[in-house]
Design a protein around this motif. Structure first.
Motif, PDB file in Angstrom:
ATOM      1  N   TYR A 167     -48.949 -13.584 -10.716  1.00 13.46           N
ATOM      2  CA  TYR A 167     -49.562 -14.199  -9.532  1.00 13.46           C
ATOM      3  C   TYR A 167     -49.805 -15.690  -9.707  1.00 13.46           C
ATOM      4  CZ  TYR A 167     -50.244  -9.417  -7.985  1.00 13.46           C
ATOM      5  OH  TYR A 167     -50.025  -8.115  -7.612  1.00 13.46           O
ATOM      6  N   ASN A 202     -56.034   4.837 -17.121  1.00 13.51           N
ATOM      7  CA  ASN A 202     -56.939   3.831 -17.690  1.00 13.51           C
ATOM      8  C   ASN A 202     -57.302   4.157 -19.137  1.00 13.51           C
ATOM      9  OD1 ASN A 202     -57.308   2.159 -15.268  1.00 13.51           O
ATOM     10  ND2 ASN A 202     -58.301   3.983 -14.446  1.00 13.51           N
ATOM     11  N   ALA A 233     -60.781 -13.153 -11.459  1.00 12.77           N
ATOM     12  CA  ALA A 233     -59.448 -13.734 -11.304  1.00 12.77           C
ATOM     13  C   ALA A 233     -59.536 -15.253 -11.285  1.00 12.77           C
ATOM     14  CB  ALA A 233     -58.803 -13.233 -10.021  1.00 12.77           C
ATOM     15  N   ASN A 240     -59.452  -1.033 -16.518  1.00 15.58           N
ATOM     16  CA  ASN A 240     -59.037  -1.042 -15.120  1.00 15.58           C
ATOM     17  C   ASN A 240     -57.558  -1.408 -15.053  1.00 15.58           C
ATOM     18  OD1 ASN A 240     -58.782  -1.112 -12.367  1.00 15.58           O
ATOM     19  ND2 ASN A 240     -60.438  -2.572 -12.004  1.00 15.58           N
ATOM     20  N   ARG A 241     -56.736  -0.404 -15.159  1.00 18.59           N
ATOM     21  CA  ARG A 241     -55.271  -0.504 -15.215  1.00 18.59           C
ATOM     22  C   ARG A 241     -54.806  -1.342 -16.399  1.00 18.59           C
ATOM     23  NH1 ARG A 241     -51.535   1.446 -11.617  1.00 18.59           N
ATOM     24  NH2 ARG A 241     -49.421   0.620 -11.799  1.00 18.59           N
ATOM     25  N   GLN A 266     -55.319  -5.422 -16.669  1.00 19.55           N
ATOM     26  CA  GLN A 266     -54.864  -6.166 -15.500  1.00 19.55           C
ATOM     27  C   GLN A 266     -55.961  -6.482 -14.489  1.00 19.55           C
ATOM     28  OE1 GLN A 266     -51.882  -4.272 -12.998  1.00 19.55           O
ATOM     29  NE2 GLN A 266     -50.926  -6.235 -12.623  1.00 19.55           N
ATOM     30  N   TYR A 267     -56.620  -5.463 -13.970  1.00 20.96           N
ATOM     31  CA  TYR A 267     -57.563  -5.708 -12.886  1.00 20.96           C
ATOM     32  C   TYR A 267     -58.996  -5.910 -13.351  1.00 20.96           C
ATOM     33  CZ  TYR A 267     -53.632  -4.844  -9.860  1.00 20.96           C
ATOM     34  OH  TYR A 267     -52.404  -4.932  -9.243  1.00 20.96           O
ATOM     35  N   ASN A 268     -59.208  -5.964 -14.656  1.00 23.05           N
ATOM     36  CA  ASN A 268     -60.438  -6.534 -15.190  1.00 23.05           C
ATOM     37  C   ASN A 268     -60.249  -8.011 -15.501  1.00 23.05           C
ATOM     38  OD1 ASN A 268     -62.399  -4.461 -15.165  1.00 23.05           O
ATOM     39  ND2 ASN A 268     -61.517  -3.516 -16.996  1.00 23.05           N
ATOM     40  N   TYR A 269     -58.976  -8.479 -15.395  1.00 25.10           N
ATOM     41  CA  TYR A 269     -58.642  -9.880 -15.647  1.00 25.10           C
ATOM     42  C   TYR A 269     -59.065 -10.294 -17.064  1.00 25.10           C
ATOM     43  CZ  TYR A 269     -58.643  -9.335 -10.594  1.00 25.10           C
ATOM     44  OH  TYR A 269     -58.429  -8.868  -9.323  1.00 25.10           O
ATOM     45  N   GLN A 324     -52.371  -2.745 -18.695  1.00 22.26           N
ATOM     46  CA  GLN A 324     -50.965  -2.929 -18.358  1.00 22.26           C
ATOM     47  C   GLN A 324     -50.048  -2.944 -19.572  1.00 22.26           C
ATOM     48  OE1 GLN A 324     -50.503  -2.992 -15.111  1.00 22.26           O
ATOM     49  NE2 GLN A 324     -48.327  -3.413 -14.928  1.00 22.26           N
ATOM     50  N   ASN A 376     -55.409 -14.099 -14.124  1.00 17.17           N
ATOM     51  CA  ASN A 376     -55.173 -13.454 -12.832  1.00 17.17           C
ATOM     52  C   ASN A 376     -54.184 -12.309 -13.033  1.00 17.17           C
ATOM     53  OD1 ASN A 376     -54.958 -12.727 -10.187  1.00 17.17           O
ATOM     54  ND2 ASN A 376     -54.228 -14.701  -9.431  1.00 17.17           N
ATOM     55  N   ALA A 377     -54.726 -11.107 -13.185  1.00 14.76           N
ATOM     56  CA  ALA A 377     -53.928  -9.888 -13.323  1.00 14.76           C
ATOM     57  C   ALA A 377     -52.845 -10.035 -14.395  1.00 14.76           C
ATOM     58  CB  ALA A 377     -53.309  -9.501 -11.996  1.00 14.76           C
TER      59      ALA A 377
END
Length: 466
Positions: free
Chosen positions: A115, A330, A83, A363-364, A381-384, A366, A96-97
């Motif tokens: 964010y 995923n 992030a 990882n999600r 998203q959560y792998n940025y 998006q 960041n996400a």
């Protein structure tokens, strides 16, 4: 598969007269060449010999060209996996996400960061910069892009004039950024609520996703009000479908119900497709406001289309194939025009592995977006990260005999077989922007051939040895 809702295509081939002459040739080439499905074949059967190199066997293609990519391969376009907010090139940049991803007419991508409170820009070469907003500063200040503030941008879309519209989720507004980089508030009062009206007299409740049709009407997926709103270029806000209450009913206009819709897209006929995330469903809305359910755990949906997870970003092709990200699974899927659910990429496990098809991990994921050649980009998203998934190239349905190889970029058979193999039918599929082509080829591998001497040599031998 022509991406009919592509911002770049709409902008280039749209109705604005000042670009009509400039892009006429481009549109002609796009439709006649890139829009044509491949038509492949191989000479068959093919009989090979163990330990003998084969003659390279490429496909014959009398249709549209197939871009040289390995179908289903997943990689990283931008981001270092942590992030951050670093502007740089490729994997030196950080996000960041990332909430969504949208392409413009020039092939640049835009990534809203809820964010970080900014909108990032990525060139086709992977150069990442901050396009609008002030890092980590929440607000609703209009003005030049890099001094304007946002309360939580989640989605952007472009009209035919190159104006960007931004869903400012916690700002309860739809913002506009001109090609000159000036930010203004296009619709929404900034106060949470539910009121149709004109411009800032309208009221929203958590506007999340945006899409724009060929007539420059803007559609808003509104999480808090469980509705799909429509905004004309004059700023007139109305409710296309939904009634402000969460539910899962098909119907027309306010008789239909959604539950926290997040993402949406449009097709050439003006239909709107909605990721109805709270219902784990994909819905369709006609221009007249008639809502039906295409996929998900809802009454009347075929079992094959029921297990799609929580749908995220969604795109549709001219052939009617729907691509979407499944947030909780995923994975990236395609719903074909014939009603089949096809896994494009992702094993279902959480991870960041770059690989092919179901061996890759997310990882999600998006949101998704296509570029002009039909390759897919994923806001992971959560792998940025911003990931790539190749959706053009070739596939083969089963493993070849040891020593033979199939090039997924070109559809070519090469190699030296090292084991025998019985006559076997293989199915090869080619993918491009215009569609797909499937053909068969039969391959057998025999043991080392016994060379029979020519008849004249046999006669000589017989005469010399009575």
């Amino acid at each position: 598969m022509i991406i009919v809702n592509s911002t770049a295509f709409n902008y280039a081939c749209g109705k604005t007269t000042r670009r009509a002459v400039l892009f006429a040739l481009f549109c002609l080439v796009f439709n006649s060449v890139l829009g044509q499905a491949p038509n492949i074949s191989y000479p068959t059967p093919q009989v090979y010999t163990v330990n003998t190199p084969i003659t390279t066997l490429p496909p014959t293609n009398t249709g549209g060209a197939v871009p040289s990519y390995a179908y289903g391969s997943v990689g990283v376009f931008a981001g270092n996996g942590t992030a951050g907010s670093t502007d740089a090139t490729g994997t030196a940049a950080s996000f960041n996400a990332p909430q969504s991803i949208t392409i413009d007419a020039a092939g640049n991508f835009y990534v809203p960061e809820y964010y970080n409170k900014v909108i990032r820009k990525i060139t086709p070469g992977g150069v990442v910069t901050t396009y609008a907003g002030v890092l980590l500063r929440a607000g609703n200040t209009d003005g030049p892009a890099l001094s304007a503030t946002f309360n939580g941008p989640t989605s952007v879309a472009f009209d035919s004039g190159g104006n960007m519209f931004v869903a400012d989720y916690f700002g309860e507004t739809i913002r506009k950024i001109t090609p000159a980089g000036i930010v203004s508030t296009f619709a929404g009062s900034g106060v949470l609520g539910y009121t149709d009206g004109v411009g800032t007299a309208a009221v929203f409740n958590q506007p999340y996703g945006l899409a724009i049709d060929k007539n420059d009407n803007i559609y808003v997926a509104e999480v808090g009000n469980h509705t799909i709103r429509k905004i004309t270029l004059a700023g007139v806000v109305t409710t296309l479908a939904g009634n402000g209450f969460a539910g899962q009913a098909d119907g027309t206009g306010s008789s239909a119900q959604f539950s926290g819709p997040q993402y949406l897209t449009t097709d050439a006929a003006g239909n709107v497709y909605v990721s109805d995330s709270g219902n784990n469903a994909i819905r369709k809305i006609t221009p007249g406001g008639v809502v039906t359910t295409i996929a998900g755990v809802l009454p009347g949906v075929p079992p094959a289309l029921s297990n799609i997870g929580i749908p995220g970003g969604i795109r549709i092709t001219a052939a009617g194939n729907i691509y979407f990200a499944s947030l909780n699974k995923n994975q990236i899927y395609e719903i074909t025009s014939t009603g089949s659910l096809v896994l494009i990429a992702g094993s279902g496990a959480v991870g960041s592995a770059n690989s092919f098809g179901a061996s890759a991990t997310f990882n999600r994921p998006q949101d998704i977006e296509f570029d002009a050649t039909g390759n897919l980009y994923v806001a992971d998203q959560y792998n940025y990260l911003i990931r790539t998934v190749n959706t053009t190239g070739y596939t083969i349905d089963k493993a070849l005999p040891t020593g033979l190889n199939f090039d997924a970029r070109t559809g070519t058979f090469v190699g030296t077989p090292t084991v025998t193999s019985p006559s076997t039918d293989y199915t090869v599929t080619a993918y491009n922007l215009g569609g797909v082509s499937t053909t068969g080829v039969n391959i057998a591998v025999n043991a080392t051939a016994v060379v029979t001497p020519p008849l004249q040599w046999l006669l000589i031998l017989l005469t010399q040895h009575p």
